[in-house]
Design an enzyme around this catalytic site. Structure first.
Site, PDB file in Angstrom:
ATOM      1  N   SER A  37       3.054  -7.312  -6.894  1.00  6.78           N
ATOM      2  CA  SER A  37       3.582  -7.875  -8.139  1.00  6.78           C
ATOM      3  C   SER A  37       2.872  -9.185  -8.454  1.00  6.78           C
ATOM      4  CB  SER A  37       5.093  -8.113  -8.017  1.00  6.78           C
ATOM      5  OG  SER A  37       5.356  -9.247  -7.212  1.00  6.78           O
ATOM      6  N   GLY A  38       3.178  -9.736  -9.614  1.00  4.78           N
ATOM      7  CA  GLY A  38       2.553 -10.996 -10.033  1.00  4.78           C
ATOM      8  C   GLY A  38       3.422 -12.206  -9.790  1.00  4.78           C
TER       9      GLY A  38
ATOM     10  N   ILE B  72       4.630   0.612   7.641  1.00  2.00           N
ATOM     11  CA  ILE B  72       3.567   0.363   6.667  1.00  2.00           C
ATOM     12  C   ILE B  72       2.200   0.577   7.309  1.00  2.00           C
ATOM     13  CG2 ILE B  72       2.554  -1.327   5.083  1.00  2.00           C
ATOM     14  CD1 ILE B  72       5.385  -0.498   4.333  1.00  2.00           C
TER      15      ILE B  72
ATOM     16  N   CYS C  55      11.098  -4.834   6.837  1.00  2.74           N
ATOM     17  CA  CYS C  55      11.850  -4.460   8.024  1.00  2.74           C
ATOM     18  C   CYS C  55      13.046  -5.389   8.153  1.00  2.74           C
ATOM     19  CB  CYS C  55      10.979  -4.577   9.277  1.00  2.74           C
ATOM     20  SG  CYS C  55       9.566  -3.445   9.308  1.00  2.74           S
TER      21      CYS C  55
ATOM     22  N   GLY D  54       7.429  -8.041   8.161  1.00  2.39           N
ATOM     23  CA  GLY D  54       6.344  -8.496   7.305  1.00  2.39           C
ATOM     24  C   GLY D  54       5.082  -7.694   7.511  1.00  2.39           C
ATOM     25  N   GLU D  55       3.972  -8.298   7.167  1.00  3.92           N
ATOM     26  CA  GLU D  55       2.668  -7.654   7.324  1.00  3.92           C
ATOM     27  C   GLU D  55       1.590  -8.720   7.480  1.00  3.92           C
ATOM     28  OE1 GLU D  55      -0.246  -4.348   5.107  1.00  3.92           O
ATOM     29  OE2 GLU D  55       1.705  -4.865   4.245  1.00  3.92           O
TER      30      GLU D  55
END
Length: 549
Positions: free
Chosen positions: A398-399, A56, A2, A80-81
């Site tokens: 992702s890593g 999300i 966001c 964020g989350e």
């Protein structure tokens, strides 16, 4: 992701003008949140807030920001989350009777937690990535808060506009540029830092008087912000908070403290450590897979991304969506490795091949995407893999960060060996050898290497061999300690020669704060772990996470 932004409205700015400005600032962040937008202007105080939403969790209007708490005392915009927000809800419900939720949004959970436990008491309970702007209307205190490692960007500072300055904040620098008559100058010190480290390290931004809030920090303003920026860098330490009139910045999370405490509780059995790590990774992947929109993963075929994808697939009955980028040049093409991993794990795999022309076509857009100079060339494939994934998913794991935390960079192996050899040579001998090697021009070194390979019938040419020889030679003449060697390995020399000098130019490049702050007393006991610690504090935040935000 966001987008959040806002500013303090000055006496010279009426409500109508402030509304126009905040809409322009918020609209500049459309790409961060295309699903919805909203602003808040309050005549009771001078804080103006804007938000662009990428949905999300809870894609309904129930998650729209700015959002107020049940008491109406707290107002939040956040990016964020919070992965454990359902657990936090359950804990609040257990401790507080009669609470009624109006949405399934983690934003509502955050506000309830702040009211129930207190702001600074809540932060250690959060597991997630976040950049938060929070107004407490009961006392007019204002807060900016950034997550532990800086996954989500957050800028703050004094916007220069004609004859006055205004305190503002944003997810990206481009929002500041929308403020009427924005006139902040380019920071010469930030420019020197960029040409030295190839990114602008915290807390600098490319503009004077606008800064990055450092990871794990909370900025607090009591009633009103200072009218003028501080004379020193806004940098808190483990022991001391930064103070500038009614503005303070302190660490709510201190990686140094975590390293010191963890060093007292080390694993002694490799099997136990392996099992504990796998369990932790499984829990984290499961938690971060919580989403109300399609989810996927980036896959390069390397250890880090392959591990994440394997753990995701282990927890899903259906093939997860994975994405990779391929290149025409076999030396840079990781697509075959990613395909092998995808076939083994039976994922729903997609490949996008990028040509040199594709890469060149993106270059002109990079300043708009990143807002300030950023020289990590992997930003180009990262952009294309994100663009490719966007057609199928909204969130992708992702890593990234695996190299810093688990010793993945070559320098963690090479530097200790190199220093062991260099340290055996007297300083004068090192300088003599280094200066002698640098007498030979770079072009001649390249020709010598080419002739050598032809003579021995070797096909592969070592790219930029002469340049590498000169860089190594420079290290020989200047490196007198492990710290010197690490600094030379992560930086480029001669920034002050690249940046044109003027009367206002700093006399030299000051070291980034992560190179000057004290190391933990325990837990960083060798050269490799020291490099990993420093990379985690800075390179991870300002390069790797910046690239994938």
């Amino acid at each position: 992701m966001c987008g959040i932004t806002g500013f303090y409205r000055s006496e010279a700015t009426d409500i109508a003008t402030a509304e126009h400005i905040i809409k322009s600032m918020t609209d500049s962040l459309f790409h961060r949140g295309p699903d919805d937008t909203n602003i808040l202007l309050n005549t009771d105080n001078d804080v103006v807030l804007g938000h662009r939403r990428l949905s999300i969790l809870d894609t309904s209007k129930g998650g729209l920001q700015p959002m107020q708490s049940k008491s109406k005392n707290l107002v939040i915009v956040y990016n964020g989350e919070i992965y454990n927000h359902n657990d936090l809800r359950a804990q609040i419900e257990h401790e507080k009777e009669g609470i009624a939720w109006t949405s399934t949004s983690d934003t509502e959970t955050l506000l309830a937690a702040f009211e129930h436990w207190g702001i600074e008491q809540t932060l250690p309970k959060l597991r997630g990535m976040f950049a938060i702007a929070l107004l407490d209307k009961s006392n007019n205190n204002f807060y900016l808060i950034r997550d532990r490692f800086g996954e989500k960007p957050l800028y703050f500072g004094w916007i220069e506009a004609e004859k006055h300055s205004t305190f503002g904040f944003s997810s990206e620098l481009k929002a500041f540029q929308q403020y009427a008559n924005f006139s902040n100058k380019i920071s010469n010190q930030a420019l020197l830092q960029y040409f030295t480290y190839m990114y602008v390290p915290c807390p600098f931004s490319i503009y004077e008087n606008i800064y990055k809030l450092e990871p794990g920090c909370i900025l607090k303003i009591i009633s009103n912000p200072p009218k003028f920026p501080p004379r020193q860098l806004p940098h808190p330490t483990s022991m001391n908070q930064f103070c500038h009139e009614d503005l303070t910045i302190s660490k709510w999370y201190d990686f140094k403290d975590v390293v010191e405490k963890s060093s007292k509780n080390l694993f002694t059995n490799i099997n136990e450590a392996t099992e504990a790590l796998e369990k932790e990774l499984l829990d984290v992947v499961q938690m971060q897979s919580l989403s109300d929109v399609p989810l996927g993963a980036f896959l390069s075929g390397g250890v880090d991304s392959s591990t994440i994808v394997a753990l995701m697939q282990k927890q899903n009955s259906q093939p997860i969506k994975t994405f990779t980028i391929g290149f025409e040049d076999p030396e840079f093409n990781e697509a075959p490795y990613a395909a092998d991993v995808a076939n083994h794990l039976q994922t729903d795999h997609s490949e996008l091949f990028v040509t040199g022309e594709d890469a060149q076509s993106l270059v002109s857009d990079l300043p708009r995407i990143y807002d300030e100079p950023f020289a990590d060339y992997s930003q180009i494939p990262t952009y294309f893999v994100c663009k490719s994934a966007k057609h199928a998913v909204t969130v992708s794991l992702s890593g990234d960060a695996g190299d810093e935390l688990f010793g993945g960079y070559n320098r963690y192996l090479l530097a200790p060996k190199l220093w062991k050899k260099l340290n055996k040579l007297p300083k004068l001998a090192r300088k003599f050898i280094g200066r002698t090697l640098m007498i030979i021009p770079i072009s001649l070194w390249d020709n010598l290497m080419s002739s050598f390979l032809k003579f021995f019938k070797k096909d592969k040419f070592l790219n930029q061999f002469g340049d590498k020889v000169h860089k190594f030679s420079s290290r020989l003449t200047k490196v007198n300690s492990q710290d010197d060697l690490f600094t030379h390995m992560i930086s480029e020399s001669g920034a002050d020669k690249v940046v044109l000098s003027n009367d206002h130019m700093p006399t030299g490049v000051s070291k980034p704060l992560f190179l000057t702050d004290k190391l933990p007393k325990n837990g960083v006991n060798d050269f490799a772990s020291e490099m990993m610690y420093k990379d985690t504090l800075n390179y991870l935040t300002d390069d790797i996470l910046c690239k994938v935000d």
